[in-house]
Design an enzyme around this catalytic site. Structure first.
Site, PDB file in Angstrom:
ATOM      1  N   GLN A 208       0.841  -1.191   0.000  1.00 55.91           N
ATOM      2  CA  GLN A 208       0.000   0.000   0.000  1.00 55.91           C
ATOM      3  C   GLN A 208       0.881   1.248   0.000  1.00 55.91           C
ATOM      4  O   GLN A 208       2.103   1.165   0.177  1.00 55.91           O
ATOM      5  CB  GLN A 208      -0.888   0.011   1.242  1.00 55.91           C
ATOM      6  CG  GLN A 208      -0.107  -0.037   2.546  1.00 55.91           C
ATOM      7  CD  GLN A 208      -0.923  -0.493   3.718  1.00 55.91           C
ATOM      8  OE1 GLN A 208      -2.142  -0.436   3.717  1.00 55.91           O
ATOM      9  NE2 GLN A 208      -0.261  -0.964   4.765  1.00 55.91           N
TER      10      GLN A 208
ATOM     11  N   HIS B 277      -9.447   3.875  19.204  1.00 54.82           N
ATOM     12  CA  HIS B 277      -8.785   2.694  19.760  1.00 54.82           C
ATOM     13  C   HIS B 277      -9.317   2.327  21.145  1.00 54.82           C
ATOM     14  O   HIS B 277      -9.374   1.135  21.492  1.00 54.82           O
ATOM     15  CB  HIS B 277      -7.266   2.907  19.784  1.00 54.82           C
ATOM     16  CG  HIS B 277      -6.657   2.852  18.416  1.00 54.82           C
ATOM     17  ND1 HIS B 277      -6.310   3.981  17.713  1.00 54.82           N
ATOM     18  CD2 HIS B 277      -6.354   1.793  17.619  1.00 54.82           C
ATOM     19  CE1 HIS B 277      -5.807   3.626  16.537  1.00 54.82           C
ATOM     20  NE2 HIS B 277      -5.815   2.314  16.456  1.00 54.82           N
TER      21      HIS B 277
ATOM     22  N   ASP C 139       0.037  -0.233  13.232  1.00 52.41           N
ATOM     23  CA  ASP C 139       0.506   1.035  13.800  1.00 52.41           C
ATOM     24  C   ASP C 139       0.817   0.946  15.279  1.00 52.41           C
ATOM     25  O   ASP C 139       1.346   1.883  15.878  1.00 52.41           O
ATOM     26  CB  ASP C 139      -0.521   2.142  13.560  1.00 52.41           C
ATOM     27  CG  ASP C 139      -1.927   1.738  13.985  1.00 52.41           C
ATOM     28  OD1 ASP C 139      -2.072   0.983  14.973  1.00 52.41           O
ATOM     29  OD2 ASP C 139      -2.897   2.164  13.321  1.00 52.41           O
TER      30      ASP C 139
ATOM     31  N   GLU D 116      -0.005  -8.572  10.971  1.00 51.86           N
ATOM     32  CA  GLU D 116      -0.049  -7.429  10.048  1.00 51.86           C
ATOM     33  C   GLU D 116       0.577  -7.843   8.724  1.00 51.86           C
ATOM     34  O   GLU D 116       1.644  -8.466   8.700  1.00 51.86           O
ATOM     35  CB  GLU D 116       0.714  -6.245  10.655  1.00 51.86           C
ATOM     36  CG  GLU D 116       1.009  -5.099   9.716  1.00 51.86           C
ATOM     37  CD  GLU D 116      -0.240  -4.466   9.140  1.00 51.86           C
ATOM     38  OE1 GLU D 116      -0.294  -4.282   7.900  1.00 51.86           O
ATOM     39  OE2 GLU D 116      -1.172  -4.162   9.923  1.00 51.86           O
TER      40      GLU D 116
ATOM     41  N   ASP E 294      -0.969 -12.535   5.944  1.00 53.20           N
ATOM     42  CA  ASP E 294      -2.361 -12.220   5.669  1.00 53.20           C
ATOM     43  C   ASP E 294      -3.215 -12.772   6.804  1.00 53.20           C
ATOM     44  O   ASP E 294      -3.035 -13.927   7.233  1.00 53.20           O
ATOM     45  CB  ASP E 294      -2.784 -12.858   4.346  1.00 53.20           C
ATOM     46  CG  ASP E 294      -4.256 -12.672   4.056  1.00 53.20           C
ATOM     47  OD1 ASP E 294      -4.638 -11.582   3.602  1.00 53.20           O
ATOM     48  OD2 ASP E 294      -5.025 -13.623   4.312  1.00 53.20           O
ATOM     49  N   ALA E 295      -4.127 -11.969   7.324  1.00 53.66           N
ATOM     50  CA  ALA E 295      -4.903 -12.362   8.500  1.00 53.66           C
ATOM     51  C   ALA E 295      -5.727 -13.621   8.245  1.00 53.66           C
ATOM     52  O   ALA E 295      -5.839 -14.487   9.122  1.00 53.66           O
ATOM     53  CB  ALA E 295      -5.811 -11.213   8.937  1.00 53.66           C
TER      54      ALA E 295
ATOM     55  N   ASP F 171      -8.729  -5.059  13.732  1.00 55.17           N
ATOM     56  CA  ASP F 171      -8.430  -3.653  13.472  1.00 55.17           C
ATOM     57  C   ASP F 171      -7.988  -3.533  12.026  1.00 55.17           C
ATOM     58  O   ASP F 171      -6.802  -3.378  11.717  1.00 55.17           O
ATOM     59  CB  ASP F 171      -7.337  -3.167  14.432  1.00 55.17           C
ATOM     60  CG  ASP F 171      -7.025  -1.693  14.277  1.00 55.17           C
ATOM     61  OD1 ASP F 171      -7.850  -0.972  13.697  1.00 55.17           O
ATOM     62  OD2 ASP F 171      -5.950  -1.258  14.727  1.00 55.17           O
TER      63      ASP F 171
END
Length: 543
Positions: free
Chosen positions: A275, A307, A329, A349, A383-384, A402
């Site tokens: 990205q 959050h 993050d 992530e 990858d989740a 998230d």
């Protein structure tokens, strides 16, 4: 790319312009024409893919953007083919002019689309769909020009050596489809990673102009009038000069566009393998903002509201083992670590560059309180969905999703019933799942589709909604139009979950038991009943 058309019937009239006067043997001439077809087909497919990729990044919903580009372009190719029938008597000069125009339009399309999005994307009103209208216009123009190649190339190849229509069509389409294959593979594996979207389109336009100009001016120069020859030379040199100038200015253009979109304090702008990541502010009292693919993910004054609302209700109950899907993050992990009794936090992530930024950027690391340096936090780059498939059963007390909004096509599989089934399997008895389900006020159906999908996976749910703007925030905000007005969440477990705060943890700064109760009521008032769940084979999230 050239679309098939009906071959000429037996006994069709000979080529309109008579035999071509070539500087080479007919066999060599045919090979050079087919080589030109190969290059032009590759460039044409790159233009298509470039528009789809950039529109998906800028506008979102890649399925819709691909459908718009491909359907409009194929339709326009048919119209262009019909329109070019009148140009066959002047096939050589017409083909040269079309290729120069196609190189200019296709090469500049990505930069023009990006410019409209950057400088006018926040206007709203009548111009709210301006970038999408421009996308349709470029698809139409490029399709018309590509379609016009068909009858002209057939005429040129027949002027070199008369051949039955079926054989000529076979040769033409073979070169065209092989060129399309090369262009389709070159875009994701060569042009995009090495040159980026803007420079890649400009270079493709230059290649297109050179191929068309060399073919016509080198092979069919004797069929051109002196005036036509000079017009083509000047046109191609002008196109190449413009494309070269724009290529040299791409860096300055991108910086100016980012300032228009993100304000004047862009500190980090990088294109990772996953990205585009842009980080603004975070110094001298300016609020830090993190943008992923142009979408605001962290807004300095508002991120705490997001959050805390995401994490704290799910942490009521056992929470020794916590899984965070996304959260590169580090801000969700920060909130998890505020709770006593946390023994292990697994963060999954997909973008390692985002994790490195969260660890290495002083402002972002200060904001996440160096969560990734805590020995209890373990980061997996994966990858989740794939990671959950291999996760042990009943391993986590809390699972926190998230992730980007579900209406973004790339995220839809992470909001599918199958995905929530995997998350349910990973939950220990009494465990809880919390899902960020996107804004409620602007995408109400999407929010309630997420809730229906979680229920379809066998979990009981409590949806809730919190305001997305800090009422205490003041001062000019060049990205205010990108910030959500609210956030929607779904808390779920095998038994009906209780929406409350953990009394043993430090009290959140933006949440109270009363505000949570009000958040559940606010969400309930927007309920859309009867929505079907979203699955991998039947996604139901739309903008």
């Amino acid at each position: 790319m050239i679309e098939p058309h009906a071959p000429a019937p037996p006994g069709a009239a000979p080529p309109l312009g008579g035999p071509a006067r070539l500087p080479v043997r007919p066999g060599t001439g045919r090979f050079l024409v087919l080589a030109g077809v190969f290059v032009c087909a590759a460039c044409g497919l790159v233009y298509e893919l470039e528009l789809v990729a950039l529109a998906s990044y800028l506008i979102g919903d890649s399925v819709t953007q691909a459908s718009i580009v491909l359907s409009v372009m194929v339709f326009a190719m048919g119209i262009g083919s019909l329109a070019a029938k009148r140009l066959r008597r002047h096939a050589a000069v017409a083909f040269g002019a079309i290729e120069a125009t196609l190189a200019l339009v296709g090469g500049c399309s990505a930069m023009a689309l990006y410019a409209v999005f950057a400088w006018t994307g926040g206007w709203g009103g009548v111009w709210a769909n301006g970038p999408r209208c421009l996308l349709v216009a470029f698809s139409l123009a490029i399709g018309l020009l590509i379609g016009a190649e068909v009858p002209l190339l057939m005429e040129l190849i027949q002027r070199i050596r008369r051949q039955d229509a079926g054989g000529a069509v076979a040769d033409l389409f073979a070169a065209d489809y092989v060129g399309a294959l090369v262009g389709g593979l070159a875009f994701p594996f060569l042009l995009l990673p090495l040159l980026g979207q803007l420079t890649g389109a400009l270079v493709t336009g230059a290649v297109n102009a050179v191929a068309g100009g060399v073919l016509v001016l080198g092979l069919f120069a004797r069929d051109l009038t002196p005036r036509g020859r000079w017009l083509l030379i000047v046109a191609n040199l002008a196109v190449l000069g413009l494309l070269a100038s724009l290529t040299a200015l791409v860096g300055d253009f991108e910086r100016a566009a980012r300032q228009a979109m993100y304000g004047g304090d862009v500190r980090v702008a990088l294109r990772t393998g996953e990205q585009e990541v842009v980080l603004t502010g975070g110094t001298r009292g300016r609020p830090l903002r993190l943008f992923l693919d142009g979408r605001l993910r962290v807004g300095g004054r508002d991120e705490l509201r997001y959050h805390e609302a995401l994490v704290h209700p799910a942490m009521t109950g056992p929470h020794a083992r916590v899984l965070i899907l996304g959260g590169g993050d580090g801000l969700a992990a920060r909130e998890v670590l505020r709770h006593p009794g946390v023994e292990r936090v697994d963060v999954v992530e997909r973008d390692p560059a985002l994790v490195r930024l969260a660890r290495g950027d002083p402002a972002l690391a200060r904001l996440d309180e160096h969560a990734f340096d805590d020995r209890r936090v373990h980061v997996s780059i994966a990858d989740a969905f794939d990671w959950l498939r291999g996760a042990p059963a009943a391993a986590y007390d809390v699972v926190i999703e998230d992730l980007p909004d579900p209406a973004i096509t790339a995220s839809t599989k992470l909001y599918a019933q199958e995905f929530y089934g995997l998350a349910r399997r990973a939950l220990a008895p009494g465990g809880r799942l919390v899902v960020h389900a996107g804004p409620v006020s602007s995408r109400t159906r999407v929010f309630w589709t997420v809730e229906a999908t979680v229920r379809a996976a066998g979990l009981r749910t409590v949806p809730y909604r919190v305001d997305g703007r800090d009422v205490g925030a003041t001062g000019p905000d060049p990205t205010a139009s990108r910030a959500p007005r609210d956030w929607g969440f779904v808390l779920a477990s095998r038994m009906p979950p209780a929406l409350r705060l953990d009394p043993r943890a430090p009290a959140p700064r933006t949440l109270t038991p009363e505000s949570l109760t009000a958040a559940a009521r606010a969400a309930a008032r927007t309920r859309v009943p009867g929505l079907p769940p979203s699955t991998l084979v039947h996604p139901r999230y739309t903008d």
